[in-house]
Scaffold this motif. Structure first.
Motif, PDB file in Angstrom:
ATOM      1  N   PRO A 124       5.897   8.147   1.797  1.00 26.02           N
ATOM      2  CA  PRO A 124       5.698   6.717   1.527  1.00 26.02           C
ATOM      3  C   PRO A 124       7.004   5.914   1.409  1.00 26.02           C
ATOM      4  O   PRO A 124       8.042   6.476   1.054  1.00 26.02           O
ATOM      5  CB  PRO A 124       4.994   6.740   0.171  1.00 26.02           C
ATOM      6  CG  PRO A 124       5.536   7.939  -0.510  1.00 26.02           C
ATOM      7  CD  PRO A 124       5.861   8.952   0.560  1.00 26.02           C
ATOM      8  N   THR A 125       6.873   4.626   1.682  1.00 21.38           N
ATOM      9  CA  THR A 125       8.009   3.716   1.531  1.00 21.38           C
ATOM     10  C   THR A 125       8.298   3.534   0.045  1.00 21.38           C
ATOM     11  O   THR A 125       9.445   3.561  -0.377  1.00 21.38           O
ATOM     12  CB  THR A 125       7.637   2.342   2.135  1.00 21.38           C
ATOM     13  OG1 THR A 125       6.828   2.551   3.279  1.00 21.38           O
ATOM     14  CG2 THR A 125       8.867   1.541   2.478  1.00 21.38           C
ATOM     15  N   ILE A 181      -1.303   8.746   8.328  1.00 17.79           N
ATOM     16  CA  ILE A 181      -0.112   8.914   7.476  1.00 17.79           C
ATOM     17  C   ILE A 181      -0.467   9.022   5.989  1.00 17.79           C
ATOM     18  O   ILE A 181       0.380   9.342   5.173  1.00 17.79           O
ATOM     19  CB  ILE A 181       0.894   7.758   7.702  1.00 17.79           C
ATOM     20  CG1 ILE A 181       0.199   6.398   7.569  1.00 17.79           C
ATOM     21  CG2 ILE A 181       1.544   7.863   9.074  1.00 17.79           C
ATOM     22  CD1 ILE A 181       0.111   5.836   6.237  1.00 17.79           C
ATOM     23  N   ARG A 198      -5.820  -6.806   2.710  1.00 17.50           N
ATOM     24  CA  ARG A 198      -4.793  -6.376   3.672  1.00 17.50           C
ATOM     25  C   ARG A 198      -4.729  -7.357   4.833  1.00 17.50           C
ATOM     26  O   ARG A 198      -3.649  -7.826   5.204  1.00 17.50           O
ATOM     27  CB  ARG A 198      -5.134  -4.986   4.226  1.00 17.50           C
ATOM     28  CG  ARG A 198      -4.716  -3.831   3.332  1.00 17.50           C
ATOM     29  CD  ARG A 198      -5.036  -2.500   3.974  1.00 17.50           C
ATOM     30  NE  ARG A 198      -3.958  -1.559   3.771  1.00 17.50           N
ATOM     31  CZ  ARG A 198      -2.926  -1.418   4.570  1.00 17.50           C
ATOM     32  NH1 ARG A 198      -2.832  -2.143   5.668  1.00 17.50           N
ATOM     33  NH2 ARG A 198      -1.969  -0.546   4.289  1.00 17.50           N
ATOM     34  N   CYS A 234       8.096  -1.787  10.814  1.00 13.52           N
ATOM     35  CA  CYS A 234       8.705  -1.421   9.526  1.00 13.52           C
ATOM     36  C   CYS A 234       8.635   0.073   9.238  1.00 13.52           C
ATOM     37  O   CYS A 234       9.272   0.547   8.304  1.00 13.52           O
ATOM     38  CB  CYS A 234       8.018  -2.159   8.385  1.00 13.52           C
ATOM     39  SG  CYS A 234       8.199  -3.928   8.467  1.00 13.52           S
ATOM     40  N   MET A 248      14.553  -5.105   4.002  1.00 16.72           N
ATOM     41  CA  MET A 248      13.591  -4.104   3.507  1.00 16.72           C
ATOM     42  C   MET A 248      14.308  -2.769   3.278  1.00 16.72           C
ATOM     43  O   MET A 248      14.112  -2.106   2.249  1.00 16.72           O
ATOM     44  CB  MET A 248      12.458  -3.926   4.533  1.00 16.72           C
ATOM     45  CG  MET A 248      11.526  -2.787   4.189  1.00 16.72           C
ATOM     46  SD  MET A 248      10.305  -2.501   5.489  1.00 16.72           S
ATOM     47  CE  MET A 248      10.128  -0.740   5.351  1.00 16.72           C
ATOM     48  N   TYR A 281      14.281  -0.705  -0.078  1.00 16.95           N
ATOM     49  CA  TYR A 281      13.537   0.568  -0.191  1.00 16.95           C
ATOM     50  C   TYR A 281      14.339   1.791   0.264  1.00 16.95           C
ATOM     51  O   TYR A 281      13.875   2.908   0.095  1.00 16.95           O
ATOM     52  CB  TYR A 281      12.242   0.503   0.630  1.00 16.95           C
ATOM     53  CG  TYR A 281      11.186  -0.409   0.026  1.00 16.95           C
ATOM     54  CD1 TYR A 281      10.269   0.062  -0.911  1.00 16.95           C
ATOM     55  CD2 TYR A 281      11.117  -1.754   0.379  1.00 16.95           C
ATOM     56  CE1 TYR A 281       9.315  -0.775  -1.466  1.00 16.95           C
ATOM     57  CE2 TYR A 281      10.162  -2.607  -0.167  1.00 16.95           C
ATOM     58  CZ  TYR A 281       9.261  -2.107  -1.089  1.00 16.95           C
ATOM     59  OH  TYR A 281       8.319  -2.923  -1.646  1.00 16.95           O
ATOM     60  N   LEU A 307      -5.869   6.671   6.459  1.00 14.89           N
ATOM     61  CA  LEU A 307      -5.023   5.516   6.804  1.00 14.89           C
ATOM     62  C   LEU A 307      -4.296   5.910   8.085  1.00 14.89           C
ATOM     63  O   LEU A 307      -3.386   6.749   8.061  1.00 14.89           O
ATOM     64  CB  LEU A 307      -4.023   5.240   5.688  1.00 14.89           C
ATOM     65  CG  LEU A 307      -4.506   4.391   4.516  1.00 14.89           C
ATOM     66  CD1 LEU A 307      -3.494   4.405   3.388  1.00 14.89           C
ATOM     67  CD2 LEU A 307      -4.787   2.961   4.962  1.00 14.89           C
ATOM     68  N   ALA A 320       0.409   8.237   0.526  1.00 11.40           N
ATOM     69  CA  ALA A 320       0.989   8.678   1.804  1.00 11.40           C
ATOM     70  C   ALA A 320       1.839   9.921   1.589  1.00 11.40           C
ATOM     71  O   ALA A 320       2.340  10.163   0.479  1.00 11.40           O
ATOM     72  CB  ALA A 320       1.832   7.553   2.398  1.00 11.40           C
ATOM     73  N   SER A 328      -0.218  -3.354   2.222  1.00  9.31           N
ATOM     74  CA  SER A 328      -0.467  -2.301   1.248  1.00  9.31           C
ATOM     75  C   SER A 328      -0.097  -2.757  -0.166  1.00  9.31           C
ATOM     76  O   SER A 328      -0.800  -2.484  -1.140  1.00  9.31           O
ATOM     77  CB  SER A 328       0.351  -1.070   1.641  1.00  9.31           C
ATOM     78  OG  SER A 328       0.396  -0.179   0.585  1.00  9.31           O
ATOM     79  N   PHE A 329       1.011  -3.487  -0.239  1.00 11.12           N
ATOM     80  CA  PHE A 329       1.474  -3.985  -1.547  1.00 11.12           C
ATOM     81  C   PHE A 329       0.421  -4.915  -2.157  1.00 11.12           C
ATOM     82  O   PHE A 329       0.057  -4.787  -3.327  1.00 11.12           O
ATOM     83  CB  PHE A 329       2.805  -4.736  -1.356  1.00 11.12           C
ATOM     84  CG  PHE A 329       3.393  -5.283  -2.615  1.00 11.12           C
ATOM     85  CD1 PHE A 329       4.238  -4.516  -3.414  1.00 11.12           C
ATOM     86  CD2 PHE A 329       3.111  -6.586  -3.018  1.00 11.12           C
ATOM     87  CE1 PHE A 329       4.778  -5.034  -4.586  1.00 11.12           C
ATOM     88  CE2 PHE A 329       3.638  -7.107  -4.195  1.00 11.12           C
ATOM     89  CZ  PHE A 329       4.473  -6.336  -4.984  1.00 11.12           C
TER      90      PHE A 329
END
Ligand code: HEC
Length: 290
Positions: A105-106, A189, A53, A160, A171, A175, A150, A102, A79-80
């Motif tokens: 989540p995104t 989160i 990370r 973001c 983004m 997403y 987290l 999460a 995270s990715f």
């Protein structure tokens, strides 16, 4: 029942009771140690994920950030990268599991499952919790799970994850503007969930137990052999011999030779007393005869 059989039965009973008690204790300790090793392994995996990370945000993002205005590159997202590195790690360790789950989540694939949701809610309710340890039955067998909170600690994350208008438009285009927003500073989160299979720990404890039982049985057999030999030569043979002589003498056979055991132990002293008693008996008989 002869002395030897009694002796051996009592020894065997003591051994079995002792073996069962020590096996239970040994398995417990061995299993606990294996769990501690698993826990330490999870700590290493987590440190690895945190390092990936940090590497992404410190080294990769500055290089690729500008490109994200044109096209959003998920590779700049910590995270990715952490989850993708772990994905590749699973090629070699398929039973290991890592997820940054999460509540909102995104990426929909990061949505917490019901049990992860419950853990996240516990971490949100008690922010002093550093981790939650759980055992879980899965189709791959029993798993040892540790979940770490987290929590948003840096303002940079909110670039973001606060509102869609603050996030890079590329983004949002990728997403959408519905999920992965509305996160706040110091809010938990989600959770880093790491699982490892418990079967390995069980197997290890069991293998150790087998080794211990084998070693103890071998020691017991050697001891039994030594004790039996000593019992035979030092106690049983002289006692049987003296008992045979006593038997013959009691039947009037005074020609039996004396039985002498050398040394100063109890059997030697018994043989001396026995011979003295025979001599006294012989002279008493002679006196009676005359
Ligand atoms: C450049 C924008 C950006 C920044 C800055 C950013 N994230 Fe994200 N974050 C994303 C995107 C996009 C995803 C989804 C990535 C994917 O497809 O797996 C994501 C995913 C996550 C996830 C996984 C759950 C989810 O939403 O899918 C967590 C947890 C997370 N981010 C936490 C953070 C934290 C903590 C920080 C600050 C250290 C941070 N993010 C900074 C864009 C960002």
């Amino acid at each position: 029942m002869g002395l030897r059989l009694k002796f051996n039965l009592i020894l065997a009973a003591c051994f079995v009771v002792g073996l069962i008690a020590s096996s239970v204790l040994f398995y417990e300790v061995s299993h606990r140690n294996a769990l501690e090793r698993l826990h330490a392994q999870i700590g290493v995996l987590r440190a690895q994920a945190l390092a990936v990370r940090a590497y992404t945000s410190d080294e990769i993002r500055p290089l690729l950030n500008d490109l994200s205005d044109v096209q959003f590159l998920p590779q700049i997202v910590p995270s990715f990268s952490a989850q993708n590195v772990f994905h590749k790690f699973r090629d070699q360790f398929p039973d290991f599991y890592y997820k940054e789950a999460a509540l909102n989540p995104t990426n929909p694939s990061d949505l917490a499952t019901p049990w992860e949701r419950e853990i996240i809610n516990r971490l949100r309710a008690d922010t002093s919790l550093k981790e939650i340890v759980e055992y879980r039955e899965t189709e791959k067998g029993r798993q040892y799970n540790v979940a770490f909170p987290l929590t948003i600690r840096a303002e940079a994350c909110l670039a973001c994850h606060s509102t869609p208008d603050k996030a890079p438009s590329s983004m949002v285009a990728l997403y959408g503007d519905k999920a992965g927003f509305g996160w706040k500073m110091n809010e938990t989160i989600g959770a880093q969930v790491i699982s490892v299979p418990l079967t390995a720990a069980r197997q290890q404890a069991f293998d150790n137990l087998k080794l211990m039982v084998g070693a103890m049985s071998l020691i017991f057999l050697i001891l039994l052999l030594v004790i039996n030999t000593l019992l035979g030569t030092m106690v049983l043979t002289p006692v049987i011999k003296m008992s045979e002589i006593a038997e013959q003498v009691s039947l009037g056979d005074s020609a039996q030779p004396e039985y002498v055991v050398d040394g100063s132990d109890e059997i030697a002293s018994l043989s001396k007393s026995f011979n003295r008693m025979r001599r006294s008996l012989d002279s008493a008989m002679k006196m009676l005869d005359t």
